[in-house]
Design a protein around this motif. Structure first.
Motif, PDB file in Angstrom:
ATOM      1  N   ILE A  19       1.090  -6.139 -57.689  1.00 25.82           N
ATOM      2  CA  ILE A  19       0.345  -6.541 -58.800  1.00 25.82           C
ATOM      3  C   ILE A  19       0.312  -5.176 -59.750  1.00 25.82           C
ATOM      4  O   ILE A  19       0.524  -5.170 -61.203  1.00 25.82           O
ATOM      5  CB  ILE A  19      -1.141  -6.914 -58.575  1.00 25.82           C
ATOM      6  CG1 ILE A  19      -0.870  -8.410 -57.788  1.00 25.82           C
ATOM      7  CG2 ILE A  19      -1.863  -7.188 -59.933  1.00 25.82           C
ATOM      8  CD1 ILE A  19      -2.151  -8.654 -57.003  1.00 25.82           C
ATOM      9  N   ASN A 138      -4.432  -9.190 -65.690  1.00 33.20           N
ATOM     10  CA  ASN A 138      -3.264  -8.666 -65.511  1.00 33.20           C
ATOM     11  C   ASN A 138      -2.164  -9.644 -66.233  1.00 33.20           C
ATOM     12  O   ASN A 138      -2.473 -10.959 -66.324  1.00 33.20           O
ATOM     13  CB  ASN A 138      -2.952  -8.621 -63.985  1.00 33.20           C
ATOM     14  CG  ASN A 138      -3.445  -7.372 -63.332  1.00 33.20           C
ATOM     15  OD1 ASN A 138      -3.664  -6.448 -63.976  1.00 33.20           O
ATOM     16  ND2 ASN A 138      -3.839  -7.679 -61.939  1.00 33.20           N
ATOM     17  N   VAL A 140       1.769 -11.412 -67.062  1.00 35.91           N
ATOM     18  CA  VAL A 140       2.610 -11.913 -66.172  1.00 35.91           C
ATOM     19  C   VAL A 140       3.992 -11.651 -66.736  1.00 35.91           C
ATOM     20  O   VAL A 140       4.344 -11.853 -68.157  1.00 35.91           O
ATOM     21  CB  VAL A 140       2.745 -13.493 -65.944  1.00 35.91           C
ATOM     22  CG1 VAL A 140       3.621 -14.243 -65.185  1.00 35.91           C
ATOM     23  CG2 VAL A 140       1.316 -13.867 -65.582  1.00 35.91           C
ATOM     24  N   ASN A 231      -3.799 -13.793 -60.094  1.00 38.10           N
ATOM     25  CA  ASN A 231      -2.668 -13.755 -60.580  1.00 38.10           C
ATOM     26  C   ASN A 231      -1.737 -14.971 -60.088  1.00 38.10           C
ATOM     27  O   ASN A 231      -0.848 -15.241 -60.999  1.00 38.10           O
ATOM     28  CB  ASN A 231      -1.861 -12.223 -60.016  1.00 38.10           C
ATOM     29  CG  ASN A 231      -2.793 -11.032 -60.558  1.00 38.10           C
ATOM     30  OD1 ASN A 231      -2.480 -10.774 -61.711  1.00 38.10           O
ATOM     31  ND2 ASN A 231      -3.390 -10.456 -59.795  1.00 38.10           N
ATOM     32  N   GLU A 235       0.968 -16.802 -62.532  1.00 36.63           N
ATOM     33  CA  GLU A 235       2.413 -16.773 -62.174  1.00 36.63           C
ATOM     34  C   GLU A 235       2.842 -18.361 -62.033  1.00 36.63           C
ATOM     35  O   GLU A 235       3.930 -18.937 -62.555  1.00 36.63           O
ATOM     36  CB  GLU A 235       2.666 -16.247 -60.895  1.00 36.63           C
ATOM     37  CG  GLU A 235       2.559 -14.550 -60.867  1.00 36.63           C
ATOM     38  CD  GLU A 235       2.509 -13.872 -59.397  1.00 36.63           C
ATOM     39  OE1 GLU A 235       2.311 -12.685 -59.610  1.00 36.63           O
ATOM     40  OE2 GLU A 235       2.248 -14.422 -58.498  1.00 36.63           O
TER      41      GLU A 235
END
Length: 321
Positions: A19, A138, A140, A231, A235
């Motif tokens: 990550i 975060n 992608v 995440n 994703e």
């Protein structure tokens, strides 16, 4: 002027976790010079052993910003930069404030040493109780995570083409990911004789192979008790996979209104099974990818916002005493 950034994080044999590496690579792609300082060992003793070598690297590296990932790396940076004049940016990742009730208190006690604080969700911001924290999930990598043929991916994985496939994108041994809820919901649906479902945990899969699993799955489930900004959900969205999650982190905000995606209000097996059944009946790809771009969550979009946070912290830097 090229910006030089040092990422400080804990890691295992392979270096920084995927990550953090993904975020680092997204910054490199937009022209940032990036280096890693990885803390091995993880214990308090392990961190303390790193004070001198980290301080040496910061002094010699002439970095514009030191970016620590997870609170314990940030505490290490605090000590290693005493007397130095370098901006400190800290990303709180989730487990570093959810695991123990006293973790947020610890963060608040030392946060005045940090030029900028990043949290992954609004929920985390409330939990940590620091109003100046930036909510920045975060991003992608949309080139790596993209839509592929479900049948081709199932064939590559040797998954049965007559069964339905549910992906649990985590290790069942991690208690907070709540494997039993996924397992019990699938058992309940299989007992109803309407379904023949295989539940697949994501264990021992290389980072670059995960898009194949997201695309092979009929539905991706994440029944976690808590997350920062999951995440796996983003994703799966980038691969246009239908998703069922519990209401934690920023999941509701991410997938509300996305086709074939549902958020459970409780941790009850019946409710989760019911939503999973609906997602399986949907039987098509979602529009999660479009939604990610709309929400500015492609890695290059997040990288731009991160660089702005770095620039802001460089303007407010003062000597760490």
């Amino acid at each position: 002027n090229i910006m030089r950034v040092l990422f400080v994080c804990s890691g295992r044999q392979g270096g920084a976790n995927p990550i953090i590496k993904n975020q680092g690579e997204s910054l490199r792609r937009v022209g940032v010079e990036l280096e890693y300082y990885v803390v091995y060992g993880g214990s308090t003793k392990g961190y303390l052993k790193n004070i001198k070598p980290l301080r040496k690297q910061i002094k010699e590296g002439h970095y514009d910003v030191v970016h620590a990932h997870y609170a314990f790396s940030a505490y290490l940076v605090n000590i290693a930069t005493i007397g130095l004049c370098v901006p400190i940016v800290v990303s709180l990742m989730g487990s570093d404030i959810w695991t123990h009730s006293w973790y947020p208190l610890l963060v608040r006690m030392v946060a005045n040493k940090w030029n900028a604080i990043i949290v992954k969700s609004v929920e985390m911001k409330y939990r940590v109780g620091i109003s100046r924290a930036n909510v920045l999930p975060n991003g992608v990598n949309m080139d790596v995570f993209n839509e592929q043929s479900k049948l081709d991916c199932q064939e590559r994985l040797k998954w049965s083409n007559v069964k339905r496939h549910v992906l649990f994108p985590a290790n069942p041994a991690v208690a907070r990911k709540n494997w039993p809820l996924a397992e019990n919901a699938v058992t309940l649906l299989n007992q109803s004789s309407k379904y023949a479902i295989d539940l697949h945990p994501m264990v021992g899969v290389k980072n670059e192979d995960t898009p194949i699993l997201y695309n092979a799955a009929d539905v991706v489930v994440l029944p976690s008790f808590y997350e920062g900004s999951a995440n796996a959900v983003k994703e799966a969205m980038a691969c246009n996979a239908p998703i069922v999650t519990t209401d934690m982190g920023d999941c509701r905000e991410r997938i509300e209104g996305v086709k074939g995606c549902c958020v459970a209000n409780t941790f009850e097996v019946e409710e989760f099974a019911d939503l999973l059944g609906k997602a399986l009946m949907y039987g098509d790809k979602s529009n999660g990818r479009d939604r990610l771009l709309l929400d500015g969550l492609a890695d290059w979009q997040i990288a731009e916002r991160l660089i702005n946070i770095y620039k802001e912290s460089m303007r407010s830097v003062k000597r760490n005493v």
